[in-house]
Write a protein that holds these residues in place. Structure first.
Motif, PDB file in Angstrom:
ATOM      1  N   PRO A 250      43.000  49.017  44.614  1.00 25.39           N
ATOM      2  CA  PRO A 250      42.096  48.309  43.684  1.00 25.39           C
ATOM      3  C   PRO A 250      40.985  49.196  43.138  1.00 25.39           C
ATOM      4  O   PRO A 250      40.575  49.022  41.978  1.00 25.39           O
ATOM      5  CB  PRO A 250      41.531  47.176  44.557  1.00 25.39           C
TER       6      PRO A 250
ATOM      7  N   TRP B  49      43.665  41.531  41.673  1.00 23.03           N
ATOM      8  CA  TRP B  49      42.552  40.646  41.981  1.00 23.03           C
ATOM      9  C   TRP B  49      41.429  41.405  42.681  1.00 23.03           C
ATOM     10  O   TRP B  49      40.242  41.105  42.495  1.00 23.03           O
ATOM     11  CB  TRP B  49      43.036  39.494  42.851  1.00 23.03           C
ATOM     12  N   GLY B  50      41.783  42.399  43.464  1.00 22.80           N
ATOM     13  CA  GLY B  50      40.778  43.173  44.181  1.00 22.80           C
ATOM     14  C   GLY B  50      39.918  44.045  43.286  1.00 22.80           C
ATOM     15  O   GLY B  50      38.864  44.534  43.718  1.00 22.80           O
ATOM     16  N   THR B  51      40.334  44.243  42.038  1.00 24.84           N
ATOM     17  CA  THR B  51      39.551  45.086  41.119  1.00 24.84           C
ATOM     18  C   THR B  51      38.333  44.374  40.555  1.00 24.84           C
ATOM     19  O   THR B  51      37.437  45.028  40.004  1.00 24.84           O
ATOM     20  CB  THR B  51      40.427  45.542  39.928  1.00 24.84           C
TER      21      THR B  51
ATOM     22  N   ALA C 281      46.369  43.594  44.468  1.00 20.18           N
ATOM     23  CA  ALA C 281      45.639  44.766  43.969  1.00 20.18           C
ATOM     24  C   ALA C 281      44.831  44.443  42.718  1.00 20.18           C
ATOM     25  O   ALA C 281      43.666  44.835  42.594  1.00 20.18           O
ATOM     26  CB  ALA C 281      46.608  45.912  43.695  1.00 20.18           C
TER      27      ALA C 281
ATOM     28  N   TYR D 269      45.930  40.442  37.218  1.00 20.35           N
ATOM     29  CA  TYR D 269      45.394  39.286  37.941  1.00 20.35           C
ATOM     30  C   TYR D 269      46.449  38.227  38.230  1.00 20.35           C
ATOM     31  O   TYR D 269      46.364  37.514  39.227  1.00 20.35           O
ATOM     32  CB  TYR D 269      44.270  38.615  37.143  1.00 20.35           C
TER      33      TYR D 269
END
Length: 319
Positions: free
Chosen positions: A109, A194-196, A192, A133
């Protein structure tokens, strides 16, 4: 005789003044506290009140006798946990999957956020963000089902491509050596993007003047990322890393359970699936509660330890 009126002491005056200021501050921010109420109620109802049930970890709990009527057995279930023949293998499997999450998934991310930040076209940036996303909003059932369709021996696109190029087909679902690669690939694909979000928010808060000064000094894109972006979001990275460490034994039940089968159980059985088997399927409520209690204690110790280390290294930490 004239009565003397008692004067409040200076300490009482300070208390009255502080109480008055507190009431004014609460009234001034009343809508913020109203917005905070659902979150507070959630933690009280679903996090703190269930702690009462931890008592059964020290009992030989019988549902028909209840918590107050069940016999106390002390540390019996914890002793059984550490002497269980399969416990070491289950613990190792859990730690390996957690290690894959930390070493492989956790940096991705950050890298994606840095790459998205370098996109200058608003249309392309928003398009790629949306594509990254979307998988997060799919349940693990859908993610595992899609993987099953892609890698199955009977018409799966991956095996069909292997056969087309002259390679032998691989039974990804039943081969124990492929369980962990499939697990981490699915985690990356789903989480990954969403973690950004948090990293992009942290990057957006960086002063643009720093980049302008770096460009005037001749710094290219990579140098700007290395000397400005990464140091600026280092605090966020460390905070999320500390929180991630807290889930060292808590990988989640659903994902692994959907990939688990009789052929890969030796490498796929983790503490969460073991709790489900012992607690719900076999009715060993006290034993499974003891396992959950053990997980929570380990997570708390890990968070406190890593947080203390980060503070000694000059970082703020979580608290």
């Amino acid at each position: 005789m004239q009565e003397l009126t008692a004067q409040p002491a200076p300490q009482q005056k300070r208390i009255y003044k502080s109480n008055s200021e507190l009431k004014k501050r609460l009234w001034r921010n009343k809508w913020l506290y109203v917005m905070l109420t659902p979150g507070v109620l959630y933690f009280i109802i679903f996090k703190y009140l269930p702690m009462y049930g931890l008592i059964i970890a020290f009992q030989d709990y019988k549902p028909y006798q209840g918590i107050t009527g069940s016999d106390w057995v002390g540390m019996k279930h914890f002793s059984r946990l550490f002497t269980e023949p399969d416990f070491l293998n289950i613990l190792v499997n859990t730690l390996i999957l957690f290690g894959l999450n930390i070493l492989i998934y956790f940096p991705i991310p950050i890298i994606l956020a840095l790459m998205l930040n370098e996109l200058r076209g608003t249309f392309f940036k928003r398009t790629f963000q949306t594509l990254f996303y979307l998988p997060h909003f799919m349940s693990w059932v859908i993610v595992v089902s899609i993987s099953f369709v892609m890698v199955t021996m009977d018409g799966g696109i991956v095996n069909e491509l292997l056969a087309y190029f002259g390679f032998e087909k691989i039974n990804f679902l039943l081969n124990p050596s492929w369980f962990r690669p499939m697990y981490i690939i699915q985690v990356i694909w789903r989480e990954a993007g969403w973690g950004t979000i948090i990293y992009l928010a942290a990057i957006a808060a960086i002063d643009p003047g720093l980049y302008e000064a770096a460009r005037m000094d001749g710094a290219g894109r990579l140098r700007q990322v290395w000397h400005i972006t990464l140091p600026a979001i280092r605090g966020v990275i460390i905070t999320l890393f500390i929180l991630k460490i807290g889930s060292v034994l808590d990988l989640g039940f659903e994902h692994v359970y959907l990939l688990l089968n009789s052929m890969n159980r030796e490498v796929a059985e983790i503490i969460d699936t073991y709790v489900y088997t012992a607690g719900l399927r076999q009715g060993q409520f006290s034993y499974s509660t003891a396992i959950g209690f053990f997980k929570s204690i380990v997570g708390l110790i890990m968070v406190m330890t890593v947080n203390k280390i980060s503070k000694k290294m000059g970082e703020e930490g979580v608290y």
